[in-house]
Every structure is written in C-alpha cells, then in structure tokens.
Design a protein around this motif. Sequence first.
Motif, PDB file in Angstrom:
ATOM      1  N   ASP A 186      -2.847   0.859  -4.756  1.00 13.42           N
ATOM      2  CA  ASP A 186      -2.266  -0.233  -3.983  1.00 13.42           C
ATOM      3  C   ASP A 186      -2.201  -1.494  -4.834  1.00 13.42           C
ATOM      4  OD1 ASP A 186      -3.934   0.702  -0.856  1.00 13.42           O
ATOM      5  OD2 ASP A 186      -2.198   1.567  -1.910  1.00 13.42           O
TER       6      ASP A 186
ATOM      7  N   SER B  53      -8.452  -1.272   4.224  1.00  7.40           N
ATOM      8  CA  SER B  53      -7.869   0.064   4.018  1.00  7.40           C
ATOM      9  C   SER B  53      -7.324   0.269   2.607  1.00  7.40           C
ATOM     10  CB  SER B  53      -6.741   0.287   5.048  1.00  7.40           C
ATOM     11  OG  SER B  53      -7.195   0.156   6.366  1.00  7.40           O
TER      12      SER B  53
ATOM     13  N   ALA C  93       0.840  -1.193   0.000  1.00  3.74           N
ATOM     14  CA  ALA C  93       0.000   0.000   0.000  1.00  3.74           C
ATOM     15  C   ALA C  93       0.875   1.244   0.000  1.00  3.74           C
ATOM     16  CB  ALA C  93      -0.912   0.000   1.219  1.00  3.74           C
ATOM     17  N   LYS C  94       0.469   2.223  -0.758  1.00  3.93           N
ATOM     18  CA  LYS C  94       1.236   3.469  -0.834  1.00  3.93           C
ATOM     19  C   LYS C  94       1.277   4.159   0.528  1.00  3.93           C
ATOM     20  CE  LYS C  94       0.559   4.537  -5.712  1.00  3.93           C
ATOM     21  NZ  LYS C  94       0.044   5.539  -6.686  1.00  3.93           N
ATOM     22  N   GLY C  95       2.498   4.524   0.974  1.00  5.29           N
ATOM     23  CA  GLY C  95       2.657   5.253   2.224  1.00  5.29           C
ATOM     24  C   GLY C  95       2.520   4.389   3.458  1.00  5.29           C
ATOM     25  N   ARG C  96       2.410   3.052   3.298  1.00  3.66           N
ATOM     26  CA  ARG C  96       2.307   2.155   4.449  1.00  3.66           C
ATOM     27  C   ARG C  96       3.250   0.982   4.267  1.00  3.66           C
ATOM     28  NH1 ARG C  96      -3.906   1.216   4.007  1.00  3.66           N
ATOM     29  NH2 ARG C  96      -3.438   1.924   1.895  1.00  3.66           N
ATOM     30  N   GLU C  97       3.480   0.305   5.385  1.00  4.95           N
ATOM     31  CA  GLU C  97       4.404  -0.821   5.348  1.00  4.95           C
ATOM     32  C   GLU C  97       3.783  -2.001   4.603  1.00  4.95           C
ATOM     33  OE1 GLU C  97       6.736  -0.071   9.583  1.00  4.95           O
ATOM     34  OE2 GLU C  97       5.634  -1.917   9.235  1.00  4.95           O
ATOM     35  N   TYR C  98       4.647  -2.782   3.993  1.00 10.75           N
ATOM     36  CA  TYR C  98       4.213  -4.002   3.302  1.00 10.75           C
ATOM     37  C   TYR C  98       3.726  -5.008   4.333  1.00 10.75           C
ATOM     38  CZ  TYR C  98       4.518  -8.241   0.468  1.00 10.75           C
ATOM     39  OH  TYR C  98       4.242  -9.402  -0.191  1.00 10.75           O
ATOM     40  N   THR C  99       2.551  -5.595   4.103  1.00  9.05           N
ATOM     41  CA  THR C  99       2.003  -6.607   5.013  1.00  9.05           C
ATOM     42  C   THR C  99       1.721  -7.872   4.226  1.00  9.05           C
ATOM     43  OG1 THR C  99      -0.249  -5.804   4.655  1.00  9.05           O
ATOM     44  CG2 THR C  99       0.965  -4.896   6.547  1.00  9.05           C
TER      45      THR C  99
ATOM     46  N   SER D 233      -5.671  -4.440   6.657  1.00  5.51           N
ATOM     47  CA  SER D 233      -5.004  -3.869   5.481  1.00  5.51           C
ATOM     48  C   SER D 233      -5.901  -3.932   4.252  1.00  5.51           C
ATOM     49  CB  SER D 233      -3.696  -4.623   5.206  1.00  5.51           C
ATOM     50  OG  SER D 233      -2.803  -4.511   6.295  1.00  5.51           O
TER      51      SER D 233
END
Length: 512
Positions: free
Chosen positions: A485, A480, A455-461, A477
């Motif tokens: 993404d 969201s 996801a853009k601006g978030r950590e990879y999950t 995730s």
Amino acid sequence: MALPKDPRQKMINFMYLVLTAMLALNVSAEILNAFSIVNNSINTSNNSLTAKNNFIYSQFEAQMKDNAAKTAPLKAKAEEVKKLSADMYSYLESLKETIVTAAGGKDEHGEMKGKDNLDAATRIMENEKKGPDLEARLTKLRTQLLSYVDPKKKDQFEKTLPLKIEVGKSGNEHGNLNKSWTTYHFNMVPAVAAVTILGKFQNDIKNSESAIIDDLFRQIDASTFKFDKVRPFISLNSKNLMEGQTLTAQIAVGAYSTTVNPTIVVNGQTITATEGLGTFTAAASGIGEKTISGTITLPSPTGGAPESYPFTETYNVGASTTSISADKMNVLYIGLQNPISISAAGVPAESVSASINGGTISKRGSGEYVVTVSQPGKAVINVVANVDGKVKSLGQKEFRVKRVPDPVLKVGVNKGGSMKAADFKVQGGLRADLEDFEFEGVKYEVIGYRVGIQAKGREYTEGDATSAYFPGNVAGSIRSLRPGDEVYFENVKVKGPDGVVRPMPSTIFKLN
C-alpha cells in the motif's frame, strides 16, 4: 548525586494507570498494543536507571582511594542494596518469562504471541500462588531497603520510596469488596498487561535502589579529607588591563586559615591581612608585561621560626580587545533566543553592555547575552563599557539574520519512501523535525495536511487533518494497511518558532 525525575518516568506511571483502568472496559487490539508500548518504555527506563546506579557505585570506588575509612562501611551497605535489588529484579524477570511461555511464547520477531491470553497470569499468579509469594518478597524488600536509610530520614523515605505494595478496592453489585493484592493485579488480566505490571515493579525497584544509594553516597563527608601542603596563591582581577585601569590582587596561602593573618609584602610594600587574606592594589601604567612579587610569612604553629613563601605573578597592560561571538555560529535566527558571548580584555564583565539594531539584546550572565531578531538580513551588535567612570566604545560586529530552516516530515522515525506497514499503523500522525540544527529543542508544529491512502484491492481514501494527528475518517484505512500500500501527504503546512506558517513539499510512504 540524586538525579531529577525523568519526564519519561512520569509518563510511564500515568500511562500505566490509564491502561489498567481501560482493561475494565474492553481488551481491544489497540489496548494490547498500548501495553506493549508502555512495557517497552519501562524497559528503556530500567536500562537508564541501571546505568545511573552503576555510575553511583563507581563513585563509591573512587571515594575509596581518598577516604577509605569513611567510605568503606557505606560502600558495603550500597553493595548489599545492589544485591537485594538485583535478586528481586531477576525473580520478576523469571515470572515475566513464565507468563510469556504460558501464553504461547514469542514469535520470530520476539513479540509475545498470546498478548490477550487471560488465563496465563491468573493460573500462575493466583492458582499456583506465585502472586502471594511475590507480595511477601516485595514487602520484605521494601523493609530491607528502608533499613539502610539514615534513621533521621526514615519517615520521609517511607512516604517517598517508589516501591509500594498496595491493595486497591473495587466495587460490585453488592457494594465495595476488598480484593487480595494478587487478585487486584493479576486476576483475568491479559498476559501483556501482567508482564507490564511486573515490569513496573522492576522499575519501582530500580528507582528505590537509586534513592537509597544516593542517600548513602551523600553521607560520605568530603570535609574530613586532610590537606598536607601549604603554598601561596595570588588572584588578579585581570591579567590584561588597559592603561589607566586599576590592578587588584588577592594574595593568600593555599588551605589558609581565617584565624591566622600572615605577613604579606608585595613589591616592597607591606599589606595588612584580614581573616587570612591580603589585598594589593596598584594603578596599571605603561603598556607591556608587568610583574608583582613578594613573600608571605606565617607564624609556626609549634612556636618555632616563621615560615616564608615567595611568589611572583605577571600581568599585561595593553589596549582593549573585544570579542563578540554567537555561541552557535555567525548567524542569528528569527524567532529564537540566540545566545551571544561578549568579552573585553581587561574590562570586568559587569561593566560591559551591548545594543543591537534590528532586534533586542538582554544580559543573562557574566559575558552572556540573548538576542532576538525579527527580519532577515543583517544586524550589528555594538559593545560599550564603563571604564573608570567613562563610557568607552569597545567595538561592533555584523551578523547575518536568517529564518530557521525547514523541517523534515516524518511518520515515526521514517522520512518517507519505504516503511514497514506494521510500523506505520502504530503511529498517530505526521511529524515535522529539524535535523542537524545547532539549537536544541526547536520544534515545528504540523497544523494541517491532506492524507491519501492507495491500498491494493480497495478504494482510494483521503482525509484532511487540522493538526499533526491522522484525521478520524482515515483511521480505519490506516489500521488496515498492508505491504504494497501507499500513503500520500500533500498540502502540508507547518508553523515554526517564528510563528510563520510554511508550506511543505508532498511526500509518499511505500509500505512493505
């Protein structure tokens, strides 16, 4: 003409009860979305019922051409049922529109804006007294619909008619408290729930309409149709025989009576008739086309001269021709019940049997067999028949044996690549569908995969699933997700109808 209950309809009723109960716990976004899904399913079901009911109405029109005297009064009742149902359906639709408008209307996508609005339904249905009015209208409609039922079946219909106007009970700190019908259904419920409830009543009306018109249509007595022509007919056990077999011919008059035995002469031989039917037998001999001919003579019902009707029928005597064919294609699939058709010219189906190497074969009807195989390669089906007490080989055929093709991985109806974020978020997991496959109902089970979310601006999950459903640790995730993404699926494993677990290629969804 009654249709079996649609499994979709059973699921709609179940989800409606579950979601209504969930309202007492929490009005979350997931619940509101779930009501939207149920409402869409109800609308789809209503469209299907409308098409089915329209077909029944068209059958009344068709029956008018042949039996107007008996059909006309029943058709008139059906038209009255149609109008009553349509009027109430339209009234419910207007209530739905009023609630949607009061909750803020719809957005540019046609979605209700104020799904969680708790004031609209309460104000319109309780404060403005639309609820009691609706209750009275539905009660009256139910009574009117039951008035069209055969009196002998009224007790049964009163129990089974889908349209019911019931008042539930709920408790408070003072004990049980009987609520009014309006309060029970519409007090302080979200707007989307109120619209779904009204849609459910529309569905009940469509189902009730269907039950009533089906019953009216069944009352048309086809046995009152009159036949005005008489002609001879002949039925042979086969028109293609092998030399040495026995020809059997059944001969009668069209629309014949079992109380009048005609005089039947076949190839110069007089045949004794029993209950209006005569049976002629002769040994088939000499290869080629053969003919049987004769006359059927009936006494006149008015006492006048007897009436005679000539007939002629041909049949062929020749060598046996055996047909062995796969109903889908010239392939047998591992793990499936492969339908096979086997016929042998001049041999009754009950006398034919078949065997297969590398699998099993079982008979399920006249000329119809089911084959199961377990190893890829080739299999040969052998056919034999009992001909006049002797077992005779009729032929064999070789088939290719293959595994069921790999499925296509999907989320919703998308196969990967570009997909709307809003569509992805409402899905529950990964699917494995067979496309363009000859067999219907063949399914694959997703038994595991790894899902990763960039996801853009978030950590990879990422998370590992042990079934088709998304793993719980990435649920937040997924909810969201936004355009831009990306979601990755790898290490995907599926199990097909043959029980074999297969690895699948990785796939990616780019959300927009």
